[in-house]
Design an enzyme around this catalytic site. Structure first.
Site, PDB file in Angstrom:
ATOM      1  N   LYS A  59       9.757  10.723  -1.091  1.00  0.00           N
ATOM      2  CA  LYS A  59       8.838  10.064  -0.058  1.00  0.00           C
ATOM      3  C   LYS A  59       9.717   9.294   1.186  1.00  0.00           C
ATOM      4  CE  LYS A  59       6.011   5.874   0.992  1.00  0.00           C
ATOM      5  NZ  LYS A  59       5.410   4.859   0.478  1.00  0.00           N
TER       6      LYS A  59
ATOM      7  N   LEU B 196       0.713  -1.300  -0.089  1.00  0.00           N
ATOM      8  CA  LEU B 196      -0.036  -0.068   0.028  1.00  0.00           C
ATOM      9  C   LEU B 196       0.782   1.103  -0.016  1.00  0.00           C
ATOM     10  CD1 LEU B 196      -2.442  -1.566   2.659  1.00  0.00           C
ATOM     11  CD2 LEU B 196      -2.823  -0.789   0.083  1.00  0.00           C
ATOM     12  N   PRO B 197       0.436   2.357  -0.274  1.00  0.00           N
ATOM     13  CA  PRO B 197       0.916   3.834  -0.493  1.00  0.00           C
ATOM     14  C   PRO B 197       1.784   3.868   0.705  1.00  0.00           C
ATOM     15  CG  PRO B 197      -1.166   3.660  -1.480  1.00  0.00           C
ATOM     16  CD  PRO B 197      -1.103   2.430  -0.492  1.00  0.00           C
TER      17      PRO B 197
ATOM     18  N   LYS C 108      15.316  -0.069   5.303  1.00  0.00           N
ATOM     19  CA  LYS C 108      15.008   0.387   3.854  1.00  0.00           C
ATOM     20  C   LYS C 108      15.403   1.607   3.638  1.00  0.00           C
ATOM     21  CE  LYS C 108      12.253   1.208   0.178  1.00  0.00           C
ATOM     22  NZ  LYS C 108      12.376   0.815  -0.945  1.00  0.00           N
TER      23      LYS C 108
HETATM   24  P1  NAD Z   1       0.467   2.204  -6.377  1.00  0.00           P
HETATM   25  O1  NAD Z   1      -0.014   3.487  -5.991  1.00  0.00           O
HETATM   26  O2  NAD Z   1       0.756   1.838  -7.648  1.00  0.00           O
HETATM   27  O3  NAD Z   1      -0.021   0.952  -5.685  1.00  0.00           O
HETATM   28  C1  NAD Z   1      -0.758   1.136  -4.450  1.00  0.00           C
HETATM   29  C2  NAD Z   1      -2.210   0.410  -4.479  1.00  0.00           C
HETATM   30  O4  NAD Z   1      -2.751   0.414  -3.472  1.00  0.00           O
HETATM   31  C3  NAD Z   1      -3.021   1.079  -5.516  1.00  0.00           C
HETATM   32  O5  NAD Z   1      -3.564   0.278  -6.590  1.00  0.00           O
HETATM   33  C4  NAD Z   1      -4.264   1.695  -4.558  1.00  0.00           C
HETATM   34  O6  NAD Z   1      -5.486   1.361  -5.289  1.00  0.00           O
HETATM   35  C5  NAD Z   1      -4.218   0.550  -3.651  1.00  0.00           C
HETATM   36  N1  NAD Z   1      -4.938   0.911  -2.208  1.00  0.00           N
HETATM   37  C6  NAD Z   1      -4.599   2.175  -1.617  1.00  0.00           C
HETATM   38  N2  NAD Z   1      -5.331   2.086  -0.393  1.00  0.00           N
HETATM   39  C7  NAD Z   1      -6.055   0.996  -0.360  1.00  0.00           C
HETATM   40  C8  NAD Z   1      -6.806   0.462   0.632  1.00  0.00           C
HETATM   41  N3  NAD Z   1      -7.269   0.951   1.696  1.00  0.00           N
HETATM   42  N4  NAD Z   1      -7.143  -0.966   0.382  1.00  0.00           N
HETATM   43  C9  NAD Z   1      -6.784  -1.468  -0.876  1.00  0.00           C
HETATM   44  N5  NAD Z   1      -6.029  -1.097  -1.627  1.00  0.00           N
HETATM   45  C10 NAD Z   1      -5.765   0.147  -1.522  1.00  0.00           C
HETATM   46  O7  NAD Z   1       1.970   2.116  -5.436  1.00  0.00           O
HETATM   47  P2  NAD Z   1       3.269   1.093  -5.714  1.00  0.00           P
HETATM   48  O8  NAD Z   1       4.289   1.932  -6.679  1.00  0.00           O
HETATM   49  O9  NAD Z   1       2.719  -0.166  -6.348  1.00  0.00           O
HETATM   50  O10 NAD Z   1       3.897   1.146  -4.541  1.00  0.00           O
HETATM   51  C11 NAD Z   1       3.362   0.607  -3.205  1.00  0.00           C
HETATM   52  C12 NAD Z   1       4.380   0.489  -2.192  1.00  0.00           C
HETATM   53  O11 NAD Z   1       5.654   0.004  -2.618  1.00  0.00           O
HETATM   54  C13 NAD Z   1       4.783   1.946  -1.501  1.00  0.00           C
HETATM   55  O12 NAD Z   1       4.817   2.036  -0.372  1.00  0.00           O
HETATM   56  C14 NAD Z   1       5.829   2.535  -2.361  1.00  0.00           C
HETATM   57  O13 NAD Z   1       6.820   3.119  -1.522  1.00  0.00           O
HETATM   58  C15 NAD Z   1       6.637   1.197  -2.434  1.00  0.00           C
HETATM   59  N6  NAD Z   1       7.647   0.822  -3.348  1.00  0.00           N
HETATM   60  C16 NAD Z   1       7.318   1.274  -4.600  1.00  0.00           C
HETATM   61  C17 NAD Z   1       8.420   1.108  -5.486  1.00  0.00           C
HETATM   62  C18 NAD Z   1       8.381   1.603  -6.958  1.00  0.00           C
HETATM   63  O14 NAD Z   1       9.163   1.500  -7.784  1.00  0.00           O
HETATM   64  N7  NAD Z   1       7.152   1.682  -7.489  1.00  0.00           N
HETATM   65  C19 NAD Z   1       9.742   0.679  -5.033  1.00  0.00           C
HETATM   66  C20 NAD Z   1      10.119   0.152  -3.915  1.00  0.00           C
HETATM   67  C21 NAD Z   1       8.955   0.327  -3.133  1.00  0.00           C
END
Ligand code: NAD
EC number: 1.1.1.31
Length: 294
Positions: free
Chosen positions: A245, A66-67, A170
């Site tokens: 972030k 999740l975000p 991390k």
């Molecule tokens: P994203 O925004 O693409 O995905 C998050 C998903 O969570 C969305 O599809 C959203 O609809 C869903 N969501 C939000 N609230 C919700 C709820 N209450 N119930 C169900 N679903 C819900 O983000 P992402 O890029 O996939 O990143 C996810 C996590 O991974 C973050 O914490 C981010 O910091 C971490 N991360 C991302 C990357 C990257 O390169 N994108 C790399 C390492 C870590």
């Protein structure tokens, strides 16, 4: 019998991770607030659920991607704790603040559940390819249970210590990355102004004491070093907004324990400036253009 995993949060990262669980023989019960994300997961073979509670009910383990901390807290406290099987294992793979990770893990333990924080290193390509690195905080026993699930989504699974230590590892790693990328960018910009050819400076510094991952694996100068986002107009890779972030989480964590992180703070301000220029979506090595005065 194969394990059933509830997967909550099937965005850029979670979508590929859930697909890898399916490929490795796990059954997946999926939930996301986004209809589009849910449809993709169903296409990959997951069972669609209409809430996080419905996904968690009947699952052996719950994975969340999740975000931010507020989403993780509300999903576990508001839905998962009340619906999960008594012996379910919880794995939060999101990048969130250390304090929230520890609070949610304590709340899980108070209800008799085992939980780990297991944030990842590696971006969307690594999530899709099953080559993420997981840094895991939690008890030895919870780590032992989590390892086979995480191994289906990554190439390395490392125990970092007790609750919250995965998140601590991390943000420490990413603060170091943010600071070394800024240092690499300002150095290449200065070298050029001093009349050094960037390739020549790379050839020297990459085998000297200034060498770093930011230089030799991810060089911010187009055409220098191995292929990286700088060779592709700074598209793809690790977005400025995500680096920002992580740097904000790092300064929050530093303040909570009274750690002095002047380089991390400087990197945070510089990435904020880059984001304010409307560049939050481009790769973080774009920092070089701002420091070149472009
Ligand atoms: P994203 O925004 O693409 O995905 C998050 C998903 O969570 C969305 O599809 C959203 O609809 C869903 N969501 C939000 N609230 C919700 C709820 N209450 N119930 C169900 N679903 C819900 O983000 P992402 O890029 O996939 O990143 C996810 C996590 O991974 C973050 O914490 C981010 O910091 C971490 N991360 C991302 C990357 C990257 O390169 N994108 C790399 C390492 C870590």
């Amino acid at each position: 019998m194969s394990q059933t995993i509830a997967f909550i949060g099937l965005g850029n990262m979670g979508g590929g991770m859930a697909a890898n669980l399916l490929k490795n023989g796990f059954a997946v019960r999926a939930f996301d607030l986004s209809e589009e994300a849910l449809a993709k997961a169903a296409e990959a073979g997951a069972v669609r659920c209409s809430s996080a509670a419905e996904a968690a009910a009947g699952a052996d383990a719950v994975v969340t991607m999740l975000p931010a901390g507020k989403h993780v807290e509300s999903v576990y406290q508001g839905e998962v704790f009340g619906a999960a099987k008594a012996d379910a294992l919880f794995l939060d793979c999101s990048t969130i603040d250390v304090a929230t990770a520890r609070r949610v893990e304590e709340a899980a333990a108070a209800r008799g559940f085992e939980m780990v924080d297991a944030p990842v290193s590696g971006g969307i390509a690594a999530a899709n390819g099953g080559t993420l690195t997981f840094m895991v905080g939690g008890t030895e026993q919870a780590f032992g249970r989590a390892r086979p699930i995480l191994s289906a989504m990554g190439k390395a699974v490392i125990h970092a210590g007790g609750a919250g230590n995965g998140q601590a590892a991390k943000i420490c790693n990413n603060m170091l990355l943010g600071a070394t990328m800024v240092a690499t960018c300002e150095t290449f910009a200065m070298a050029k102004k001093l009349g050094l050819d960037p390739q020549t400076f790379y050839d020297i510094s990459s085998v000297s004491s200034g060498q770093s991952w930011s230089m030799t694996s991810y060089c911010p100068v187009p055409g220098v070093g191995p292929q990286s986002p700088s060779d592709n107009g700074y598209q793809g890779g690790f977005a400025v907004g995500l680096m920002l972030k992580d740097l904000k989480l790092a300064s929050e964590a530093a303040a909570s324990v009274g750690a002095s992180v002047p380089m991390g703070n400087a990197a945070e301000s510089l990435y904020q400036m880059l984001a304010n220029r409307g560049e939050a979506g481009r790769d973080f090595s774009l920092m070089i253009e701002m420091l070149e005065g472009k």
